[in-house]
Design an enzyme around this catalytic site. Structure first.
Site, PDB file in Angstrom:
ATOM      1  N   ASP A  96     -49.158 -21.637  24.164  1.00  0.00           N
ATOM      2  CA  ASP A  96     -47.922 -21.634  23.381  1.00  0.00           C
ATOM      3  C   ASP A  96     -47.472 -20.259  22.896  1.00  0.00           C
ATOM      4  OD1 ASP A  96     -49.837 -21.027  21.473  1.00  0.00           O
ATOM      5  OD2 ASP A  96     -49.756 -22.992  20.500  1.00  0.00           O
ATOM      6  N   GLU A 118     -52.931 -26.880  29.059  1.00  0.00           N
ATOM      7  CA  GLU A 118     -52.894 -27.307  27.655  1.00  0.00           C
ATOM      8  C   GLU A 118     -51.491 -27.769  27.280  1.00  0.00           C
ATOM      9  OE1 GLU A 118     -55.336 -25.290  24.171  1.00  0.00           O
ATOM     10  OE2 GLU A 118     -53.228 -24.744  23.984  1.00  0.00           O
ATOM     11  N   GLU A 132     -44.992 -20.915  17.971  1.00  0.00           N
ATOM     12  CA  GLU A 132     -45.696 -21.636  19.037  1.00  0.00           C
ATOM     13  C   GLU A 132     -45.124 -23.017  19.347  1.00  0.00           C
ATOM     14  OE1 GLU A 132     -48.521 -18.555  17.425  1.00  0.00           O
ATOM     15  OE2 GLU A 132     -47.153 -20.027  16.529  1.00  0.00           O
ATOM     16  N   HIS A 209     -54.705 -16.099  10.426  1.00  0.00           N
ATOM     17  CA  HIS A 209     -53.770 -15.100  10.951  1.00  0.00           C
ATOM     18  C   HIS A 209     -52.350 -15.604  11.153  1.00  0.00           C
ATOM     19  CE1 HIS A 209     -54.688 -17.301  14.645  1.00  0.00           C
ATOM     20  NE2 HIS A 209     -53.570 -16.811  15.133  1.00  0.00           N
ATOM     21  N   ARG A 211     -48.524 -16.666  11.488  1.00  0.00           N
ATOM     22  CA  ARG A 211     -47.309 -16.102  10.907  1.00  0.00           C
ATOM     23  C   ARG A 211     -46.746 -16.960   9.787  1.00  0.00           C
ATOM     24  NH1 ARG A 211     -44.434 -12.179  14.155  1.00  0.00           N
ATOM     25  NH2 ARG A 211     -45.507 -11.776  16.123  1.00  0.00           N
ATOM     26  N   HIS A 242     -58.261 -10.352  11.738  1.00  0.00           N
ATOM     27  CA  HIS A 242     -57.271 -10.176  12.800  1.00  0.00           C
ATOM     28  C   HIS A 242     -56.615  -8.797  12.687  1.00  0.00           C
ATOM     29  CE1 HIS A 242     -53.730 -11.060  15.311  1.00  0.00           C
ATOM     30  NE2 HIS A 242     -54.422 -12.079  15.781  1.00  0.00           N
TER      31      HIS A 242
END
Length: 375
Positions: A96, A118, A132, A209, A211, A242
């Site tokens: 994604d 996936e 995503e 991590h 967003r 990250h």
């Protein structure tokens, strides 16, 4: 020779595509073409090194603190050049990310078939995970072959109008990668981990991590981590941080120097799997860890409000706890204090597969391309 281009941009993509690339490499009549966008630079390089893979093309799009607009524009130009020159028989994308969607879109513009590994994961929340959720839906609209990890994902695709003959339930190749690497035993190379005294200590691995969690949710998550370690003197928290500057600055500002919280650089895949193996539980906002942890018998507390992976929640291996400080602390406290609650989250069978997804995917691609070539 049938040419399969694999577009890889981030660490999770590299982990999940590596077993497929290796299977293609040893399959007669098939040639893998590994296209590394390097959306995650060093973390991708580390994963490919573990699997002894080298990219055929390195687009090197990574820039410090890059925006989605910049990433998308650079991907369009550089992927166009590679796909025009190589003209693969099919483009394979995974998951994604922005690399996934742009790999699909560029292939579509050149009328090259697309396979989506996936496929069929959804939260049905437009901005969670961001970007995503929309990347997946747009990739579904383009893809010709949909490799669903589970029957639940297949049902999602059918509901959205994808023809059943184009959907294949194969499991997730992350399990192939995990089982391959879990057999290895490598020492920690990071001095902070190599010198860690874990006698009479329980390890909690933390990753964060996403967003959509930046800002107040992230601050609340970090406060929870700090409270947990102060409440439980037998706990050591290991946090691979990250490289995103927004994440790194927040983590270091709030957690650096706190007793029994160990901040380390991102670990290569072998060492990260080793860390998961020695962990008591995992607190994360990651997608891939929800798939990996059940195979290692490790409970996962998910610091998100929704998940596109409901299978692990259904079998009890993952619990969605949101981003509020108190809820995260309460759920960690419950698992640290109650063996009954802990054992309920240790499952015998991973809903995401048995480690044979890569071979299934390659067999399906071979059959599909064979039919196309013969027409």
């Amino acid at each position: 020779m049938l040419k399969v281009a694999l577009v890889v941009g981030t660490r999770p993509e590299a982990i999940k595509m590596a077993p497929i690339a290796l299977t293609l490499r040893r399959t007669r009549g098939m040639k893998p073409l590994l296209v590394l966008t390097a959306q995650h630079r060093r973390m991708c390089d580390d994963v490919l090194k573990v699997f002894n893979l080298k990219p055929d093309y390195d687009l090197d799009i990574m820039k410090p603190n890059q925006s989605l607009f910049e990433v998308t524009a650079r991907l369009a130009r550089r992927l166009e050049s590679v796909l025009r020159d190589e003209r693969p028989n099919i483009v394979l994308v995974q998951g994604d990310t922005t690399s996934t969607f742009m790999g699909s879109l560029c292939a579509y513009y050149l009328q090259i078939p697309v396979g989506h590994v996936e496929a069929g994961l959804r939260t049905y929340h437009k901005y969670s995970p961001f970007p995503e959720e929309i990347n997946r839906k747009l990739t579904t609209a383009i893809a010709d072959l949909h490799f669903a990890p589970t029957a639940v994902a297949r049902t999602v695709l059918l509901r959205e109008g994808v023809a059943s003959k184009h959907i294949f339930v194969v499991g997730n190749p992350v399990i192939d990668a995990l089982l391959h690497v879990a057999k290895m035993d490598y020492p920690f190379t990071d001095p902070k981990l190599a010198n860690l005294d874990l006698s009479q200590k329980r390890v909690i691995t933390v990753t964060a991590h996403r967003r959509e969690s930046h800002g107040k949710p992230f601050v609340a998550m970090m406060r929870a981590i700090k409270k947990i370690v102060r409440m439980h003197k037998d706990v050591v928290i290991v946090f691979p941080v990250h490289p995103n500057p927004n994440v790194r600055q927040s983590v270091e500002r709030m957690l650096d120097g706190v007793d029994r919280i160990v901040l380390v650089e991102p670990l290569d895949y072998r060492q990260f799997v080793k860390l998961l193996k020695i962990s008591y539980l995992i607190v994360t906002d990651s997608g891939g860890i929800q798939e990996e942890a059940p195979s290692l018998g490790k409970p996962v507390l998910l610091m998100r409000n929704v998940t596109e992976r409901p299978e692990a929640v259904k079998v009890g291996a993952v619990k969605v706890v949101g981003t509020a400080t108190q809820r995260i602390v309460e759920e960690c406290d419950r698992l640290l204090n109650s063996q009954t609650a802990y054992r309920k989250m240790v499952v015998r069978k991973n809903p995401y597969g048995d480690g044979k997804a890569s071979q299934k995917i390659v067999n399906i691609i071979a059959r599909h391309l064979g039919k196309v070539v013969c027409q």
